[in-house]
Design an enzyme around this catalytic site. Structure first.
Site, mmCIF file in Angstrom:
data_model
loop_
_atom_site.group_PDB
_atom_site.id
_atom_site.type_symbol
_atom_site.label_atom_id
_atom_site.label_comp_id
_atom_site.label_asym_id
_atom_site.label_seq_id
_atom_site.Cartn_x
_atom_site.Cartn_y
_atom_site.Cartn_z
ATOM 1 N N SER A 262 -25.552 38.665 44.842
ATOM 2 C CA SER A 262 -24.620 37.853 44.045
ATOM 3 C C SER A 262 -23.566 38.766 43.428
ATOM 4 O O SER A 262 -23.715 39.980 43.424
ATOM 5 C CB SER A 262 -25.383 37.131 42.943
ATOM 6 O OG SER A 262 -25.594 38.014 41.861
ATOM 7 N N LYS A 263 -22.516 38.142 42.891
ATOM 8 C CA LYS A 263 -21.438 38.971 42.345
ATOM 9 C C LYS A 263 -21.917 39.824 41.170
ATOM 10 O O LYS A 263 -21.377 40.884 40.905
ATOM 11 C CB LYS A 263 -20.236 38.112 41.972
ATOM 12 C CG LYS A 263 -20.445 37.132 40.860
ATOM 13 C CD LYS A 263 -19.133 36.397 40.571
ATOM 14 C CE LYS A 263 -19.335 35.356 39.488
ATOM 15 N NZ LYS A 263 -18.145 34.562 39.253
ATOM 16 N N ARG A 264 -22.931 39.328 40.466
ATOM 17 C CA ARG A 264 -23.428 40.102 39.330
ATOM 18 C C ARG A 264 -24.223 41.345 39.752
ATOM 19 O O ARG A 264 -24.384 42.287 38.995
ATOM 20 C CB ARG A 264 -24.291 39.225 38.432
ATOM 21 C CG ARG A 264 -23.447 38.450 37.471
ATOM 22 C CD ARG A 264 -24.237 37.429 36.692
ATOM 23 N NE ARG A 264 -23.693 36.111 36.930
ATOM 24 C CZ ARG A 264 -22.492 35.716 36.535
ATOM 25 N NH1 ARG A 264 -21.707 36.541 35.857
ATOM 26 N NH2 ARG A 264 -22.037 34.518 36.800
ATOM 27 N N ASP A 280 -11.653 37.334 36.871
ATOM 28 C CA ASP A 280 -12.288 36.028 36.745
ATOM 29 C C ASP A 280 -11.846 35.443 35.415
ATOM 30 O O ASP A 280 -12.286 35.880 34.347
ATOM 31 C CB ASP A 280 -13.814 36.193 36.813
ATOM 32 C CG ASP A 280 -14.514 34.855 36.903
ATOM 33 O OD1 ASP A 280 -14.123 33.936 36.157
ATOM 34 O OD2 ASP A 280 -15.438 34.726 37.726
#
Ligand code: GLU
Length: 513
Positions: A262-264, A280
């Site tokens: 995931s982006k995190r 973002d």
């Protein structure tokens, strides 16, 4: 094989994730390998999820990697427009065609009607009920209502959607190039909406109509779309069209191998998941991209190519040309591919090493100026030559090699305490004088002067060399010391040595006090 036409069909709902880049890459490689066409189609029918800026971001990212579409918005092509929002007028008639053929029907349900249906079904023990063969009869639609009721609701024009009428008791077989035959039971599928109240098609509808009209021969996309493919295959059948071939790519997994990347995870594991920087706006967070983090696009392409594809041998380094030659859908793996941070850094290092020094010098020249250093091109070329084997990403030229430009403020004091002996100070002062007297401050002359002095005075290398390195660089880590000294230059080396020796003496005195 007929003329190969493949498409990368992202929705502009945010930045392109590394998984999307891989999908684009595999489509590109497949198209090039077969002399086909690589198409970019923007799937923006869901206006509620539209994120401004993401379409440009997608294109800039593809271009940074060299994955330039032959057809697409702004790229031309005979099958446009390539933005689905600009094709709105095309879809309606196809949805009506399915209604007329009895494969789809009008619905007039409100969200309250849908909620009530789910609650009623739950009371009967059916949880997460679908709009399907079991429930459609009790809902407000053109199958359950009379012709005149339907017509009057159609005239009223409120809450009209069109849903697919999924046939009952069918097994739908999909021939997936990666997974082989995959079967879905039609009774498990829901009657998906194909045309929404605002006249916009849903993803499923627009996707297959466009694939058909754009004459797409191969659909290569992420595994998350496999379940939808059952609906897609049925729709091809309902229209009487031949479906394209399907290949569903495995998930890209977190570095731990557990769960989807995931982006995190980028921040968590210390690597980028987006090609370019992305602000973002909702989260007010800027995500660094591979580009800003100092990765070379060719290295990232090479790394990503192997995330889910296996060349069938041990070869790891592939240029784009070699990838095009070697790429084969049958070698896409079924299981998830783990994102290995060390591996992407290793690839980048390999590509840095094989990049010509003058090109590398150009790449970092701007940052050098931004740091306020004014050095010649020759200096930079020599600098990257000395440092390139020691860096994995471009910013490390500065974090690991900053001493070439400026003496670091912090020196490795522990080392000074360990290696410096006050009684050797006269030797260092004498070495400084010898260096001052040198006519040619070259690495070979430095080597013979310094080694000669050590031998003449029967000193040990360990007493002299570390202190010279520390005195000139502030750190024990760096390339060949004589070459380093030559590049830093005579005056600066002597100036640094003098001031470092004073510091080392002070450190030792404090230690002994
Ligand atoms: N618009 C879909 C996406 O965002 C495309 C899926 C497909 O390639 O069919 O991934």
């Amino acid at each position: 094989m007929s003329q190969v036409r493949v498409r990368f069909a992202p929705s502009p709902t945010g930045p392109l994730h590394i998984g999307g880049v891989r999908t684009a890459l595999y489509n590109y490689l497949f198209a090039k390998k077969h002399g086909g066409t690589f198409i970019l189609r923007i799937e923006d029918t869901d206006q509620t999820r539209y994120v401004p800026g993401s379409e440009d971001y997608i294109m800039q990212s593809l271009e940074w990697f060299g994955l330039v579409p032959e057809e697409g918005p702004g790229y031309g092509g005979d099958f446009g427009p390539y933005r689905q929002s600009e094709r709105k007028d095309i879809y309606g008639k196809y949805a009506t065609e399915l209604v007329e053929k009895g494969h789809a029907y009008y619905c007039f349900d409100t969200s309250e009607d849908l909620a009530k249906m789910r609650a009623d079904m739950a009371d009967k023990g059916v949880h997460s009920a679908k709009y399907n063969y079991l429930t459609r009869g009790q809902m407000k639609n053109s199958l359950s209502l009379s012709k005149s009721e339907t017509e009057s609701l159609l005239d009223k024009g409120e809450n009209i959607t069109i849903r697919l009428k999924i046939p009952q008791d069918r097994t739908i077989l999909i021939q997936d190039e990666v997974r082989g035959e995959v079967a879905f039971e039609s009774n498990e599928l829901d009657d998906k909406i194909i045309l929404k109240g605002d006249g916009m098609p849903t993803y499923h509808m627009a996707n297959i109509i466009d694939d058909h009209l754009m004459e797409i021969t191969h659909v290569i996309r992420g595994e998350e779309w496999l379940p939808s493919t059952a609906h897609h295959v049925l729709m091809y059948e309902m229209f009487g069209w031949t479906p394209p071939s399907f290949s569903h790519l495995p998930l890209i997994l977190k570095p731990t191998g557990k769960g989807k990347l995931s982006k995190r995870d980028g921040a968590k594991f210390g690597f980028p998941v987006f090609p370019l920087e992305w602000l973002d706006k909702d989260e007010n967070v800027t995500y660094q991209g591979f580009k800003e983090d100092g990765y070379l696009p060719e290295a990232v392409v090479n790394f990503i190519s192997l995330l889910g594809w296996n060349p069938g041998n041990d070869k790891e380094r592939f240029s784009m040309e070699e990838l095009i030659q070697a790429f084969d859908l049958s070698r896409i793996v079924k299981s998830g591919a783990r994102f290995d941070v060390d591996k992407v850094r290793w690839f980048n290092q390999q590509y840095i090493i094989s990049t010509p020094n003058s090109v590398l010098a150009d790449m970092i020249a701007m940052t050098v100026r931004e740091h306020g250093y004014d050095v010649s091109e020759d200096f930079l070329i020599k600098f990257v030559e000395l440092m390139k084997e020691r860096v994995e990403v471009l910013p490390e030229f500065f974090s690991a090699g900053g001493f070439f430009f400026k003496m670091p403020e912090e020196i490795e004091e522990k080392m000074a305490r360990k290696k410096y002996k006050i009684e050797n100070r006269p030797h260092f002062d004498a070495l400084n004088s010898s260096m001052e007297d040198m006519q040619q401050f070259t690495s070979s002359a430095l080597e013979s002067t310094i080694k000669g002095y050590i031998a003449d005075h029967e000193l040990s290398f360990g007493a002299i060399m570390p202190i010279l390195r520390l005195g000139v660089c502030g750190t024990m880590k760096g390339p060949d010391l004589f070459e380093t000294m030559e590049l830093i230059g005579q005056d600066e080396v002597i100036r640094r040595m003098k001031s470092s020796l004073d510091k080392f003496t002070a450190i030792k005195n404090a230690q002994n006090a």
